[in-house]
Design a protein around this motif. Structure first.
Motif, PDB file in Angstrom:
ATOM      1  N   THR A 113      61.572  93.468  40.026  1.00 40.40           N
ATOM      2  CA  THR A 113      62.792  93.337  39.222  1.00 40.40           C
ATOM      3  C   THR A 113      62.810  92.006  38.474  1.00 40.40           C
ATOM      4  N   ASN A 114      62.358  90.944  39.134  1.00 33.27           N
ATOM      5  CA  ASN A 114      62.324  89.641  38.480  1.00 33.27           C
ATOM      6  C   ASN A 114      61.289  89.622  37.359  1.00 33.27           C
ATOM      7  N   LEU A 157      56.432  75.161  53.504  1.00 36.22           N
ATOM      8  CA  LEU A 157      55.582  76.313  53.196  1.00 36.22           C
ATOM      9  C   LEU A 157      56.387  77.605  53.177  1.00 36.22           C
ATOM     10  N   LYS A 158      57.311  77.753  54.106  1.00 39.73           N
ATOM     11  CA  LYS A 158      58.167  78.943  54.128  1.00 39.73           C
ATOM     12  C   LYS A 158      59.054  78.992  52.884  1.00 39.73           C
ATOM     13  N   ALA A 216      60.060  81.413  47.489  1.00 40.58           N
ATOM     14  CA  ALA A 216      60.186  81.230  46.040  1.00 40.58           C
ATOM     15  C   ALA A 216      59.164  82.087  45.299  1.00 40.58           C
ATOM     16  N   VAL A 217      57.930  82.115  45.782  1.00 38.22           N
ATOM     17  CA  VAL A 217      56.893  82.940  45.151  1.00 38.22           C
ATOM     18  C   VAL A 217      57.205  84.416  45.330  1.00 38.22           C
TER      19      VAL A 217
END
Length: 114
Positions: free
Chosen positions: A42-43, A28-29, A34-35
């Protein structure tokens, strides 16, 4: 004697669930990070620019898209004109969407045949 055996089984099951909980927490971490990375401003801007760049490189696709949008807009203006009626505006928007979608599909099909 049986109580001791059940206690041992319960302790074993608790240990298994604790291990499963820890593994799921780690996963989960990782998903959260990733999310979080993918949603960073910026992404998002970088992905948008990459998409625009890819569209710009493929000029034929860009031109057909622009022509489809213009075709939809012109069809809306020809059929509806300058109207203050809300219903006519909604019908015009639906017509514009339909014509734009049709022209886009037709242009895509024509390009794949070439």
């Amino acid at each position: 004697m049986k109580k001791l055996n059940q206690t041992e089984l319960l302790d074993q099951r608790i240990a298994e669930l604790t291990l499963q909980h820890n593994q799921e927490l780690v996963e989960l971490k990782q998903q959260f990070h990733a999310v979080k990375y993918s949603m960073s401003p910026t992404n998002i801007v970088q992905e948008g620019l990459n998409g625009f760049y890819q569209t710009f490189i493929n000029k034929e696709n860009l031109m057909s898209t622009i022509l489809s949008i213009i075709g939809g807009y012109v069809s809306k203006k020809v059929v509806i004109g300058k109207s203050d009626s809300s219903i006519k505006k909604i019908i015009g928007n639906v017509l514009q969407f339909i014509v734009t979608s049709y022209l886009t599909k037709k242009n895509t099909k024509t390009q794949t045949e070439l």
